[in-house]
Design a protein around this motif. Structure first.
Motif, short mmCIF file in Angstrom:
data_model
loop_
_atom_site.label_atom_id
_atom_site.label_comp_id
_atom_site.label_asym_id
_atom_site.label_seq_id
_atom_site.Cartn_x
_atom_site.Cartn_y
_atom_site.Cartn_z
N LYS A 38 0.83 -1.22 0.00
CA LYS A 38 0.00 0.00 0.00
C LYS A 38 0.86 1.26 0.00
CE LYS A 38 -3.98 -2.15 2.17
NZ LYS A 38 -4.82 -2.26 3.36
N SER A 39 1.95 1.25 0.74
CA SER A 39 2.86 2.38 0.76
C SER A 39 3.53 2.58 -0.60
CB SER A 39 3.91 2.18 1.84
OG SER A 39 4.88 3.19 1.79
N ALA A 40 3.97 1.48 -1.21
CA ALA A 40 4.59 1.57 -2.53
C ALA A 40 3.59 2.06 -3.57
CB ALA A 40 5.17 0.22 -2.94
N TYR A 41 2.33 1.67 -3.42
CA TYR A 41 1.31 2.13 -4.35
C TYR A 41 1.09 3.63 -4.23
CZ TYR A 41 -3.10 2.61 -6.83
OH TYR A 41 -4.07 3.01 -7.71
N SER A 42 1.04 4.14 -3.00
CA SER A 42 0.84 5.58 -2.83
C SER A 42 2.04 6.37 -3.37
CB SER A 42 0.58 5.92 -1.36
OG SER A 42 1.72 5.66 -0.59
N GLN A 43 3.24 5.84 -3.18
CA GLN A 43 4.42 6.50 -3.74
C GLN A 43 4.40 6.44 -5.27
OE1 GLN A 43 7.79 4.64 -1.89
NE2 GLN A 43 7.29 5.48 0.13
N PHE A 44 3.93 5.33 -5.81
CA PHE A 44 3.80 5.21 -7.26
C PHE A 44 2.80 6.22 -7.81
CE2 PHE A 44 1.23 3.17 -10.65
CZ PHE A 44 2.14 3.29 -11.68
N GLN A 45 1.67 6.38 -7.14
CA GLN A 45 0.67 7.35 -7.59
C GLN A 45 1.21 8.78 -7.52
OE1 GLN A 45 -2.18 6.91 -9.07
NE2 GLN A 45 -2.06 4.70 -8.92
N GLU A 46 1.97 9.06 -6.47
CA GLU A 46 2.57 10.40 -6.35
C GLU A 46 3.57 10.65 -7.47
OE1 GLU A 46 2.89 14.12 -4.89
OE2 GLU A 46 1.52 12.60 -4.13
N ALA A 47 4.38 9.65 -7.77
CA ALA A 47 5.36 9.79 -8.85
C ALA A 47 4.66 9.93 -10.20
CB ALA A 47 6.30 8.59 -8.87
N LYS A 48 3.54 9.23 -10.37
CA LYS A 48 2.78 9.35 -11.62
C LYS A 48 2.20 10.75 -11.77
CE LYS A 48 -1.29 7.19 -12.52
NZ LYS A 48 -2.18 6.04 -12.74
N ASN A 49 1.66 11.29 -10.68
CA ASN A 49 1.13 12.66 -10.73
C ASN A 49 2.24 13.67 -11.01
OD1 ASN A 49 -1.42 11.70 -10.22
ND2 ASN A 49 -1.29 12.04 -8.02
N ASN A 50 3.38 13.48 -10.38
CA ASN A 50 4.51 14.39 -10.62
C ASN A 50 5.00 14.30 -12.05
OD1 ASN A 50 4.45 15.37 -8.03
ND2 ASN A 50 6.04 13.97 -7.28
N TYR A 51 4.96 13.11 -12.63
CA TYR A 51 5.40 12.94 -14.02
C TYR A 51 4.47 13.68 -14.97
CZ TYR A 51 6.14 10.68 -18.52
OH TYR A 51 6.36 10.42 -19.85
N PHE A 52 3.16 13.59 -14.72
CA PHE A 52 2.21 14.28 -15.60
C PHE A 52 2.29 15.81 -15.43
CE2 PHE A 52 -0.22 10.16 -15.48
CZ PHE A 52 0.14 9.80 -16.77
N ASN A 57 6.94 21.96 -16.19
CA ASN A 57 8.15 22.49 -15.55
C ASN A 57 9.42 22.26 -16.37
OD1 ASN A 57 6.43 23.05 -13.48
ND2 ASN A 57 7.05 21.31 -12.23
N GLY A 58 9.38 21.39 -17.35
CA GLY A 58 10.56 21.12 -18.16
C GLY A 58 11.49 20.07 -17.55
N LYS A 59 11.07 19.38 -16.51
CA LYS A 59 11.88 18.33 -15.89
C LYS A 59 11.23 16.97 -16.11
CE LYS A 59 13.73 21.30 -12.29
NZ LYS A 59 13.93 21.47 -10.86
N LYS A 60 10.76 16.77 -17.32
CA LYS A 60 10.01 15.56 -17.62
C LYS A 60 10.88 14.31 -17.57
CE LYS A 60 6.21 14.19 -20.46
NZ LYS A 60 4.93 14.62 -19.99
N HIS A 61 12.14 14.40 -18.00
CA HIS A 61 13.02 13.22 -18.01
C HIS A 61 13.31 12.73 -16.59
CE1 HIS A 61 15.95 10.41 -19.50
NE2 HIS A 61 16.87 10.90 -18.67
N GLU A 62 13.60 13.65 -15.68
CA GLU A 62 13.86 13.26 -14.29
C GLU A 62 12.61 12.66 -13.66
OE1 GLU A 62 15.17 16.75 -12.32
OE2 GLU A 62 17.00 16.93 -13.51
N ALA A 63 11.47 13.26 -13.93
CA ALA A 63 10.22 12.75 -13.38
C ALA A 63 9.89 11.38 -13.96
CB ALA A 63 9.08 13.73 -13.65
#
Length: 106
Positions: A38-52, A57-63
């Protein structure tokens, strides 16, 4: 006759106690692994939102790299949880304690 009944009762109580310990340890292990999923899933969702949001911001590759890493971590934790469900130590208790296989869905 009374001695035999006493020994049978002792054996039954010891067996019930050992089964209780077995189920408690299996529940503890499976609960920890399910919380990790569940913790890994919430971190995955946060990373997915940050990627979108990173396209603005122009930092798409890092995200994108963080998104892929968090996705892999999530998939590995799901795999470990599902493997522990099928382990001989947890197979019977997981059935009776209603732990079920986790589908990653990605």
């Amino acid at each position: 006759m009374a001695d035999q009944i006493f020994y049978i009762l002792c054996v039954v109580f010891v067996a019930v106690f050992l089964i209780f310990l077995w189920f408690c340890s299996a529940k503890k292990e499976l609960s920890k692994k399910l919380n990790a999923v569940k913790s890994a899933y919430s971190q995955f969702q946060e990373a997915k939102n940050n990627y979108f949001l990173a396209g603005k911001n122009g930092k798409k590759h890092e995200a994108y790299e963080i998104f892929i890493l968090s996705r892999n971590i999530f998939l590995q934790t799901v795999m470990l949880y599902n493997e522990s469900l099928n382990s001989p130590l947890c197979k019977i208790p997981s059935f009776f304690l209603s732990f079920s296989k986790y589908e990653s869905g990605i």
